[in-house]
Design a protein around this motif. Structure first.
Motif, PDB file in Angstrom:
ATOM      1  N   GLY A   1      41.405  27.688  25.738  1.00  0.00           N
ATOM      2  CA  GLY A   1      41.826  28.230  26.956  1.00  0.00           C
ATOM      3  C   GLY A   1      42.944  29.167  27.073  1.00  0.00           C
ATOM      4  N   ASP A   2      43.359  29.904  26.026  1.00  0.00           N
ATOM      5  CA  ASP A   2      44.473  30.847  26.223  1.00  0.00           C
ATOM      6  C   ASP A   2      44.027  32.073  27.021  1.00  0.00           C
ATOM      7  OD1 ASP A   2      47.278  31.714  24.176  1.00  0.00           O
ATOM      8  OD2 ASP A   2      46.963  29.918  25.359  1.00  0.00           O
ATOM      9  N   GLY A   3      44.628  32.263  28.230  1.00  0.00           N
ATOM     10  CA  GLY A   3      44.318  33.430  29.041  1.00  0.00           C
ATOM     11  C   GLY A   3      42.923  33.424  29.646  1.00  0.00           C
ATOM     12  N   GLU A   4      42.171  32.363  29.425  1.00  0.00           N
ATOM     13  CA  GLU A   4      40.833  32.290  30.023  1.00  0.00           C
ATOM     14  C   GLU A   4      40.902  31.519  31.333  1.00  0.00           C
ATOM     15  OE1 GLU A   4      37.843  30.735  27.424  1.00  0.00           O
ATOM     16  OE2 GLU A   4      38.404  32.111  25.796  1.00  0.00           O
ATOM     17  N   ALA A   5      40.222  32.042  32.363  1.00  0.00           N
ATOM     18  CA  ALA A   5      40.231  31.368  33.663  1.00  0.00           C
ATOM     19  C   ALA A   5      39.253  30.207  33.641  1.00  0.00           C
ATOM     20  CB  ALA A   5      39.836  32.362  34.747  1.00  0.00           C
ATOM     21  N   THR A   6      39.681  29.090  34.195  1.00  0.00           N
ATOM     22  CA  THR A   6      38.774  27.936  34.291  1.00  0.00           C
ATOM     23  C   THR A   6      37.753  28.223  35.387  1.00  0.00           C
ATOM     24  OG1 THR A   6      40.083  26.835  35.980  1.00  0.00           O
ATOM     25  CG2 THR A   6      40.685  26.388  33.686  1.00  0.00           C
ATOM     26  N   THR A   7      36.675  27.430  35.365  1.00  0.00           N
ATOM     27  CA  THR A   7      35.637  27.630  36.394  1.00  0.00           C
ATOM     28  C   THR A   7      36.217  27.393  37.792  1.00  0.00           C
ATOM     29  OG1 THR A   7      34.911  25.374  35.996  1.00  0.00           O
ATOM     30  CG2 THR A   7      33.623  27.149  34.963  1.00  0.00           C
ATOM     31  N   ASP A   8      37.176  26.447  37.905  1.00  0.00           N
ATOM     32  CA  ASP A   8      37.846  26.206  39.196  1.00  0.00           C
ATOM     33  C   ASP A   8      38.578  27.450  39.674  1.00  0.00           C
ATOM     34  OD1 ASP A   8      36.938  23.672  39.373  1.00  0.00           O
ATOM     35  OD2 ASP A   8      38.879  22.672  39.039  1.00  0.00           O
ATOM     36  N   GLU A   9      39.310  28.070  38.736  1.00  0.00           N
ATOM     37  CA  GLU A   9      40.076  29.269  39.082  1.00  0.00           C
ATOM     38  C   GLU A   9      39.138  30.406  39.498  1.00  0.00           C
ATOM     39  OE1 GLU A   9      44.145  29.077  36.441  1.00  0.00           O
ATOM     40  OE2 GLU A   9      42.271  29.512  35.404  1.00  0.00           O
ATOM     41  N   VAL A  10      38.044  30.536  38.761  1.00  0.00           N
ATOM     42  CA  VAL A  10      37.049  31.575  39.088  1.00  0.00           C
ATOM     43  C   VAL A  10      36.486  31.329  40.488  1.00  0.00           C
ATOM     44  CG1 VAL A  10      34.773  32.487  38.508  1.00  0.00           C
ATOM     45  CG2 VAL A  10      36.448  32.082  36.692  1.00  0.00           C
ATOM     46  N   ALA A  11      36.123  30.074  40.766  1.00  0.00           N
ATOM     47  CA  ALA A  11      35.575  29.726  42.080  1.00  0.00           C
ATOM     48  C   ALA A  11      36.592  30.050  43.176  1.00  0.00           C
ATOM     49  CB  ALA A  11      35.201  28.244  42.129  1.00  0.00           C
ATOM     50  N   MET A  12      37.873  29.717  42.914  1.00  0.00           N
ATOM     51  CA  MET A  12      38.931  29.977  43.882  1.00  0.00           C
ATOM     52  C   MET A  12      39.076  31.477  44.131  1.00  0.00           C
ATOM     53  SD  MET A  12      42.336  27.634  43.667  1.00  0.00           S
ATOM     54  CE  MET A  12      43.459  28.946  43.184  1.00  0.00           C
ATOM     55  N   LEU A  13      39.053  32.252  43.052  1.00  0.00           N
ATOM     56  CA  LEU A  13      39.176  33.708  43.157  1.00  0.00           C
ATOM     57  C   LEU A  13      37.991  34.285  43.939  1.00  0.00           C
ATOM     58  CD1 LEU A  13      40.522  34.711  39.643  1.00  0.00           C
ATOM     59  CD2 LEU A  13      41.721  34.866  41.821  1.00  0.00           C
ATOM     60  N   LYS A  14      36.796  33.764  43.663  1.00  0.00           N
ATOM     61  CA  LYS A  14      35.602  34.229  44.382  1.00  0.00           C
ATOM     62  C   LYS A  14      35.736  33.947  45.876  1.00  0.00           C
ATOM     63  CE  LYS A  14      32.014  34.291  40.816  1.00  0.00           C
ATOM     64  NZ  LYS A  14      30.883  33.557  40.226  1.00  0.00           N
ATOM     65  N   THR A  15      36.219  32.722  46.199  1.00  0.00           N
ATOM     66  CA  THR A  15      36.424  32.345  47.601  1.00  0.00           C
ATOM     67  C   THR A  15      37.431  33.291  48.250  1.00  0.00           C
ATOM     68  OG1 THR A  15      36.020  30.042  47.031  1.00  0.00           O
ATOM     69  CG2 THR A  15      37.075  30.457  49.159  1.00  0.00           C
ATOM     70  N   GLU A  16      38.559  33.523  47.569  1.00  0.00           N
ATOM     71  CA  GLU A  16      39.583  34.425  48.098  1.00  0.00           C
ATOM     72  C   GLU A  16      39.007  35.811  48.328  1.00  0.00           C
ATOM     73  OE1 GLU A  16      43.285  34.662  45.946  1.00  0.00           O
ATOM     74  OE2 GLU A  16      43.509  32.488  45.990  1.00  0.00           O
ATOM     75  N   LYS A  17      38.224  36.282  47.352  1.00  0.00           N
ATOM     76  CA  LYS A  17      37.636  37.615  47.460  1.00  0.00           C
ATOM     77  C   LYS A  17      36.699  37.683  48.682  1.00  0.00           C
ATOM     78  CE  LYS A  17      34.796  41.063  45.178  1.00  0.00           C
ATOM     79  NZ  LYS A  17      33.847  41.334  44.119  1.00  0.00           N
ATOM     80  N   SER A  18      35.876  36.650  48.835  1.00  0.00           N
ATOM     81  CA  SER A  18      34.925  36.648  49.949  1.00  0.00           C
ATOM     82  C   SER A  18      35.670  36.572  51.290  1.00  0.00           C
ATOM     83  CB  SER A  18      33.911  35.517  49.768  1.00  0.00           C
ATOM     84  OG  SER A  18      33.869  34.687  50.892  1.00  0.00           O
ATOM     85  N   GLU A  19      36.763  35.778  51.327  1.00  0.00           N
ATOM     86  CA  GLU A  19      37.575  35.711  52.553  1.00  0.00           C
ATOM     87  C   GLU A  19      38.185  37.070  52.847  1.00  0.00           C
ATOM     88  OE1 GLU A  19      40.348  32.544  51.892  1.00  0.00           O
ATOM     89  OE2 GLU A  19      38.894  30.981  52.362  1.00  0.00           O
ATOM     90  N   MET A  20      38.653  37.738  51.793  1.00  0.00           N
ATOM     91  CA  MET A  20      39.244  39.062  51.944  1.00  0.00           C
ATOM     92  C   MET A  20      38.212  40.056  52.484  1.00  0.00           C
ATOM     93  SD  MET A  20      42.155  40.519  51.696  1.00  0.00           S
ATOM     94  CE  MET A  20      43.164  39.517  50.614  1.00  0.00           C
ATOM     95  N   MET A  21      36.984  39.977  51.937  1.00  0.00           N
ATOM     96  CA  MET A  21      35.910  40.863  52.390  1.00  0.00           C
ATOM     97  C   MET A  21      35.613  40.618  53.884  1.00  0.00           C
ATOM     98  SD  MET A  21      35.206  42.791  49.866  1.00  0.00           S
ATOM     99  CE  MET A  21      33.657  43.583  50.287  1.00  0.00           C
ATOM    100  N   ASP A  22      35.528  39.324  54.261  1.00  0.00           N
ATOM    101  CA  ASP A  22      35.293  38.979  55.675  1.00  0.00           C
ATOM    102  C   ASP A  22      36.384  39.584  56.552  1.00  0.00           C
ATOM    103  OD1 ASP A  22      33.121  37.557  54.881  1.00  0.00           O
ATOM    104  OD2 ASP A  22      34.030  35.568  55.138  1.00  0.00           O
ATOM    105  N   TYR A  23      37.630  39.460  56.079  1.00  0.00           N
ATOM    106  CA  TYR A  23      38.778  39.968  56.824  1.00  0.00           C
ATOM    107  C   TYR A  23      38.678  41.487  56.986  1.00  0.00           C
ATOM    108  CZ  TYR A  23      43.643  40.748  58.159  1.00  0.00           C
ATOM    109  OH  TYR A  23      44.785  41.128  58.811  1.00  0.00           O
ATOM    110  N   ILE A  24      38.295  42.165  55.912  1.00  0.00           N
ATOM    111  CA  ILE A  24      38.146  43.623  55.952  1.00  0.00           C
ATOM    112  C   ILE A  24      37.068  44.019  56.957  1.00  0.00           C
ATOM    113  CG2 ILE A  24      37.333  45.619  54.615  1.00  0.00           C
ATOM    114  CD1 ILE A  24      38.849  44.365  52.190  1.00  0.00           C
ATOM    115  N   VAL A  25      35.938  43.299  56.923  1.00  0.00           N
ATOM    116  CA  VAL A  25      34.844  43.577  57.867  1.00  0.00           C
ATOM    117  C   VAL A  25      35.345  43.396  59.309  1.00  0.00           C
ATOM    118  CG1 VAL A  25      32.625  42.711  58.727  1.00  0.00           C
ATOM    119  CG2 VAL A  25      32.972  43.044  56.262  1.00  0.00           C
TER     120      VAL A  25
END
Length: 138
Positions: A1-25
């Motif tokens: 795991g050095d510098g690799e994102a865990t699946t939890d972190e990836v899921a969190m980032l995806k959620t944040e990104k989707s929330e950001m997209m909703d906000y932009i819309v």
């Protein structure tokens, strides 16, 4: 795991990104609405300006016709005197109304002061009875 994102972190980032997209819309929709509103206001303003110019033009024409008709100055003077009398009467009425409004305001103010004094007295009575109870308890 050095510098690799865990699946939890990836899921969190995806959620944040989707929330950001909703906000932009949402922001884009608000911007569109604001633009529509401002265009509508501009159109309304343009229309009002046009109407105003038209009424100014009509008034100017009316004035020109009056000037042409000015053979009858006497009537104009009479009507001006009438307007002046009406204004003087209106001024007297306004002054009376104003002074009665002032009277009403002062009466309301007096009522408020009375209410304030009453509340103060009640407060003092409560304080006094509280003091009495305290000394009795002691």
């Amino acid at each position: 795991g050095d510098g690799e994102a865990t699946t939890d972190e990836v899921a969190m980032l995806k959620t944040e990104k989707s929330e950001m997209m909703d906000y932009i819309v949402e922001l884009e929709a608000k911007l569109d609405q604001a633009e529509k509103d401002s265009k509508a206001k501009a159109a309304e303003f343009k229309k009002e300006t046009k109407e105003l110019k038209e009424s100014v033009r009509k008034e100017a024409n009316r004035v020109r016709r009056l000037e042409i008709d000015l053979g009858d100055v006497k009537k104009d003077v009479e009507s001006m005197e009438k307007v002046k009398r009406n204004l003087e009467e209106e001024t007297v009425l306004t002054a009376k109304r104003h002074s009665s409004e002032v009277d009403e305001f002062q009466a309301a103010l007096a009522d408020l002061k009375g209410e304030l004094d009453r509340v103060r007295r009640e407060h003092e009575q409560v304080d006094a009875s509280y003091e009495t109870k305290l000394t009795t308890v002691r």
